[in-house]
Scaffold this motif. Structure first.
Motif, mmCIF file in Angstrom:
data_model
loop_
_atom_site.group_PDB
_atom_site.id
_atom_site.type_symbol
_atom_site.label_atom_id
_atom_site.label_comp_id
_atom_site.label_asym_id
_atom_site.label_seq_id
_atom_site.Cartn_x
_atom_site.Cartn_y
_atom_site.Cartn_z
ATOM 1 N N ASN A 75 20.713 -2.026 -1.991
ATOM 2 C CA ASN A 75 19.867 -1.006 -2.460
ATOM 3 C C ASN A 75 18.638 -0.725 -1.451
ATOM 4 O O ASN A 75 17.585 -1.207 -1.854
ATOM 5 C CB ASN A 75 19.535 -0.944 -3.951
ATOM 6 N N PHE A 76 18.740 -0.464 -0.254
ATOM 7 C CA PHE A 76 17.742 -0.465 0.559
ATOM 8 C C PHE A 76 16.745 0.807 0.338
ATOM 9 O O PHE A 76 15.446 0.356 0.508
ATOM 10 C CB PHE A 76 18.313 -0.132 2.059
ATOM 11 N N GLN A 77 16.868 1.886 -0.303
ATOM 12 C CA GLN A 77 15.931 2.490 -0.660
ATOM 13 C C GLN A 77 15.039 1.896 -1.749
ATOM 14 O O GLN A 77 13.617 2.253 -1.571
ATOM 15 C CB GLN A 77 16.521 3.869 -1.099
ATOM 16 N N ARG A 78 15.614 1.473 -2.627
ATOM 17 C CA ARG A 78 14.724 0.835 -3.791
ATOM 18 C C ARG A 78 13.876 -0.417 -2.914
ATOM 19 O O ARG A 78 12.728 -0.651 -3.445
ATOM 20 C CB ARG A 78 15.862 0.108 -4.806
ATOM 21 N N MET A 79 14.512 -1.321 -2.187
ATOM 22 C CA MET A 79 13.734 -2.184 -1.544
ATOM 23 C C MET A 79 12.453 -1.630 -0.831
ATOM 24 O O MET A 79 11.187 -2.090 -0.967
ATOM 25 C CB MET A 79 14.545 -2.945 -0.521
ATOM 26 N N THR A 80 12.745 -0.646 0.063
ATOM 27 C CA THR A 80 11.736 -0.033 0.744
ATOM 28 C C THR A 80 10.568 0.548 -0.145
ATOM 29 O O THR A 80 9.559 0.702 -0.037
ATOM 30 C CB THR A 80 12.192 1.164 1.603
ATOM 31 N N ALA A 81 11.267 1.349 -1.115
ATOM 32 C CA ALA A 81 10.299 2.103 -2.244
ATOM 33 C C ALA A 81 9.493 1.108 -2.954
ATOM 34 O O ALA A 81 8.088 1.076 -3.109
ATOM 35 C CB ALA A 81 10.971 2.966 -3.071
ATOM 36 N N ALA A 82 9.991 -0.100 -3.203
ATOM 37 C CA ALA A 82 9.063 -1.133 -3.976
ATOM 38 C C ALA A 82 8.210 -1.826 -2.916
ATOM 39 O O ALA A 82 6.935 -1.995 -3.355
ATOM 40 C CB ALA A 82 9.960 -2.479 -4.365
ATOM 41 N N ALA A 83 8.600 -2.021 -1.795
ATOM 42 C CA ALA A 83 7.632 -2.727 -0.658
ATOM 43 C C ALA A 83 6.539 -1.531 -0.339
ATOM 44 O O ALA A 83 5.156 -2.156 -0.292
ATOM 45 C CB ALA A 83 8.398 -2.936 0.695
ATOM 46 N N VAL A 84 6.740 -0.298 -0.346
ATOM 47 C CA VAL A 84 5.665 0.570 -0.022
ATOM 48 C C VAL A 84 4.646 0.837 -1.190
ATOM 49 O O VAL A 84 3.589 1.087 -0.966
ATOM 50 C CB VAL A 84 6.045 2.106 0.404
ATOM 51 N N GLY A 85 5.244 0.648 -2.446
ATOM 52 C CA GLY A 85 4.369 0.937 -3.626
ATOM 53 C C GLY A 85 4.175 2.160 -4.269
ATOM 54 O O GLY A 85 5.020 3.120 -3.966
ATOM 55 N N PRO A 86 3.217 2.466 -4.908
ATOM 56 C CA PRO A 86 2.930 3.693 -5.435
ATOM 57 C C PRO A 86 2.973 4.807 -4.309
ATOM 58 O O PRO A 86 3.309 6.049 -4.733
ATOM 59 C CB PRO A 86 1.300 3.587 -6.037
ATOM 60 N N ALA A 87 2.459 4.694 -3.296
ATOM 61 C CA ALA A 87 2.444 5.704 -2.108
ATOM 62 C C ALA A 87 3.716 6.151 -1.726
ATOM 63 O O ALA A 87 3.790 7.284 -0.954
ATOM 64 C CB ALA A 87 1.851 5.186 -0.819
ATOM 65 N N TRP A 88 4.855 5.477 -2.015
ATOM 66 C CA TRP A 88 6.084 6.018 -1.929
ATOM 67 C C TRP A 88 6.336 7.298 -2.345
ATOM 68 O O TRP A 88 7.212 8.094 -1.928
ATOM 69 C CB TRP A 88 7.428 4.906 -2.170
ATOM 70 N N ARG A 89 5.910 7.346 -3.597
ATOM 71 C CA ARG A 89 5.990 8.931 -4.290
ATOM 72 C C ARG A 89 5.174 10.030 -3.703
ATOM 73 O O ARG A 89 5.802 11.122 -4.012
ATOM 74 C CB ARG A 89 5.540 8.652 -6.024
ATOM 75 N N GLN A 90 4.287 9.785 -2.984
ATOM 76 C CA GLN A 90 3.641 10.798 -2.368
ATOM 77 C C GLN A 90 4.111 11.101 -0.915
ATOM 78 O O GLN A 90 3.871 11.991 -0.349
ATOM 79 C CB GLN A 90 2.076 10.410 -1.950
ATOM 80 N N ALA A 91 5.031 10.357 -0.398
ATOM 81 C CA ALA A 91 5.593 10.332 0.780
ATOM 82 C C ALA A 91 6.537 11.567 0.954
ATOM 83 O O ALA A 91 7.279 11.757 -0.142
ATOM 84 C CB ALA A 91 6.270 9.175 1.285
#
Length: 212
Positions: A75-91
């Protein structure tokens, strides 16, 4: 081994998923997560020991392998989102796409540097905890070689009938959280585009070092 090499080794084993698919083995739909990790670990060690180009760190071969094989099983999207943190939702969707691309390259380049460290290691899987109905599990393993045993744990989630890896723990340090602290500093300073640019530059630099 120092901590940097251990983190590299964790990333290396993450890509066991891709190498495991090289053999035409029919896998049971109900394969347990610990059995999956044991199979993947054994397969990656066998692949490394059998392939001189991989042992030499052929980055182009590794990237092509991961591009074609690893994405369906992690689940690479989940890994990336978790690594980026809250800012992922604003991307934006385009920024998220770029982040995933650059993060994948970063991990591939990282574990390619660890391949030269692989020699006589073996993997042992610890007894699985939790209930058979759990859909989010921790699989604990140890790498045994010439030094002290190395703790390597996996977080997996069940998606449909398949288990997907979304994080790894080396000696008490979770890979995603390690990157999250690094990425947060870049995001705070220069935003999402700054992080993308930093990852792109880091990947270019790593590629240059490999080819020199």
């Amino acid at each position: 081994m120092n901590r940097r090499i251990l983190i590299q080794w964790a990333a290396c084993l993450l890509s066991a998923v891709s190498m495991a698919q090289l053999a035409p083995v029919a896998l049971a739909a109900d394969e347990t997560p610990d059995a999956m990790i044991k199979r993947l670990s054994d397969d990656v060690l066998a692949a490394i020991k059998a392939d001189k180009a991989i042992q030499a760190g052929d980055t182009n071969k590794l990237i092509a392998l991961v591009d074609g094989k690893v994405m369906p099983s992690v689940n690479f999207q989940r890994m990336t989102a978790a690594a980026v943190g809250p800012a992922w939702r604003q991307a934006t969707p385009e920024q998220q796409k770029r982040l995933q691309e650059e993060f994948k390259i970063l991990l591939v380049r990282t574990y390619s540097g660890a391949l030269a460290q692989v020699d006589d290691q073996t993997i042992s899987t610890k007894p699985q905890r939790g209930a058979p109905t759990d859909t989010d599990v921790l699989v604990r393993t140890e790498i045994r070689g010439r030094g002290e045993p190395i703790q390597l744990d996996y977080r997996l989630e069940k998606v449909g009938s398949s288990w997907k890896i979304y994080n790894l723990n080396v000696l008490g340090v979770w890979l995603v959280e390690t990157y999250r602290s690094q990425f947060a500093s870049e995001i705070n300073a220069k935003g999402i585009d700054g992080l993308i640019a930093a990852l792109e530059q880091r990947n270019k630099s790593n590629a240059g070092k490999k080819s020199s």
